[in-house]
Design a protein around this motif. Sequence first.
Motif, PDB file in Angstrom:
ATOM      1  N   UNK A 141      42.468  25.782  40.824  1.00  0.00           N
ATOM      2  CA  UNK A 141      42.178  24.604  40.059  1.00  0.00           C
ATOM      3  C   UNK A 141      40.596  24.013  39.965  1.00  0.00           C
ATOM      4  N   UNK A 142      39.938  25.344  40.424  1.00  0.00           N
ATOM      5  CA  UNK A 142      38.515  25.018  40.359  1.00  0.00           C
ATOM      6  C   UNK A 142      37.953  25.740  39.091  1.00  0.00           C
ATOM      7  N   UNK A 143      36.626  25.603  38.801  1.00  0.00           N
ATOM      8  CA  UNK A 143      35.886  26.323  37.759  1.00  0.00           C
ATOM      9  C   UNK A 143      35.800  27.724  37.792  1.00  0.00           C
ATOM     10  N   UNK A 144      35.659  27.969  39.377  1.00  0.00           N
ATOM     11  CA  UNK A 144      35.566  29.404  39.618  1.00  0.00           C
ATOM     12  C   UNK A 144      37.004  30.190  39.434  1.00  0.00           C
ATOM     13  N   UNK A 145      37.946  29.396  39.434  1.00  0.00           N
ATOM     14  CA  UNK A 145      39.183  30.185  38.918  1.00  0.00           C
ATOM     15  C   UNK A 145      39.280  30.603  37.584  1.00  0.00           C
ATOM     16  N   UNK A 146      38.938  29.471  36.764  1.00  0.00           N
ATOM     17  CA  UNK A 146      38.614  29.629  35.441  1.00  0.00           C
ATOM     18  C   UNK A 146      37.735  30.756  34.909  1.00  0.00           C
ATOM     19  N   UNK A 147      36.790  31.014  35.602  1.00  0.00           N
ATOM     20  CA  UNK A 147      35.770  32.124  35.501  1.00  0.00           C
ATOM     21  C   UNK A 147      36.323  33.539  35.917  1.00  0.00           C
ATOM     22  N   UNK A 148      36.870  33.470  36.892  1.00  0.00           N
ATOM     23  CA  UNK A 148      37.765  34.735  37.557  1.00  0.00           C
ATOM     24  C   UNK A 148      38.710  35.146  36.543  1.00  0.00           C
ATOM     25  N   UNK A 149      39.579  34.265  36.015  1.00  0.00           N
ATOM     26  CA  UNK A 149      40.523  34.739  35.293  1.00  0.00           C
ATOM     27  C   UNK A 149      40.171  35.235  33.758  1.00  0.00           C
ATOM     28  N   UNK A 150      39.103  34.452  33.397  1.00  0.00           N
ATOM     29  CA  UNK A 150      38.430  34.738  31.997  1.00  0.00           C
ATOM     30  C   UNK A 150      37.633  36.200  31.969  1.00  0.00           C
ATOM     31  N   UNK A 151      36.818  36.230  33.246  1.00  0.00           N
ATOM     32  CA  UNK A 151      35.657  37.292  33.111  1.00  0.00           C
ATOM     33  C   UNK A 151      36.030  38.410  34.212  1.00  0.00           C
ATOM     34  N   UNK A 152      36.664  38.171  35.175  1.00  0.00           N
ATOM     35  CA  UNK A 152      36.930  39.182  36.345  1.00  0.00           C
ATOM     36  C   UNK A 152      38.267  39.884  36.311  1.00  0.00           C
ATOM     37  N   UNK A 153      39.239  38.926  36.257  1.00  0.00           N
ATOM     38  CA  UNK A 153      40.616  39.644  36.110  1.00  0.00           C
ATOM     39  C   UNK A 153      40.558  40.890  35.094  1.00  0.00           C
ATOM     40  N   UNK A 154      40.065  40.423  33.598  1.00  0.00           N
ATOM     41  CA  UNK A 154      40.435  41.328  32.455  1.00  0.00           C
ATOM     42  C   UNK A 154      39.551  42.637  32.945  1.00  0.00           C
ATOM     43  N   UNK A 155      38.743  42.501  33.828  1.00  0.00           N
ATOM     44  CA  UNK A 155      37.626  43.898  34.170  1.00  0.00           C
ATOM     45  C   UNK A 155      38.207  44.719  35.430  1.00  0.00           C
ATOM     46  N   UNK A 156      39.656  44.377  35.827  1.00  0.00           N
ATOM     47  CA  UNK A 156      40.288  44.902  36.678  1.00  0.00           C
ATOM     48  C   UNK A 156      39.910  44.418  38.219  1.00  0.00           C
TER      49      UNK A 156
END
Length: 259
Positions: A141-156
């Motif tokens: 529910x945090x902005x950190x989750x939003x960032x992780x899903x958008x930028x880090x998850x797609x990077x593996x």
Amino acid sequence: MTKHWLAVPLLAIACVSMGASAKEWKELRFGVNPSYPPFESTTAGGGVQGFGVDLGNAICAELKLKCVWVSNDFDGLIPALKAGKFDAIESSMTVTDARRKQIDFSDRLYAGPTAIVTRKGSGLEPTGESLKGKTLGYMQGTVQETYARAKLGPAGVKLRAYQNQDQVYADLIYGRLDASIQDKLQAQMSFLASPQGADFENSVGISDPLVPSEIAIGLRKDQDELKAMLNGAIQALHEKGIYAQIQRKYFGDLDLYNN
């Protein structure tokens, strides 16, 4: 940075001077997720404490209202606010465009950059390239989750969500996570300052529009009167030196407002 709290509408000042206005406010119910020390946490007696809690209590005192704190999971704070479970959210909530579509916000309370926490000597940096194949934890529910899903998850990067921040740190300690992502100051002042966090360190702050740093009080879009009251009270805390007093209690000489 221009201190925009100096320019508050006359309506806000008028509301503060009355303490309560048309609605005849007697109490102010704040929704909070008390798992984010030193901003919000639970006391031994089951109450709440922390920098954000002290600010909320000071705002209530300025408005001559009784402060009521309602604990809630962080990712359920906005739905609960919209359902009327409480009047406002005072829980280290970052102001984002996505959240603005659902709720309104007060003037700024403070600012907090985002960073990752890793074990010392790991060499990990807050980038998709560095964290590829690693497991990263965050509070849902945090902005950190939003960032992780958008930028880090797609990077593996392997992503793992948790109900509260204590669970994130626990899995970091036990080696189930390679890194965690959260407010940098929160990590520094709570986890890294504790014996359990002695073997870990913060990264540099992450600069990205998905992790803005402005923290404010959330409220429903139809609460113009309450918004004016809150903004007037926030201004008063600065003018009277109360904000600086509370800030010094938790953070010494650090300036969170202009961070």
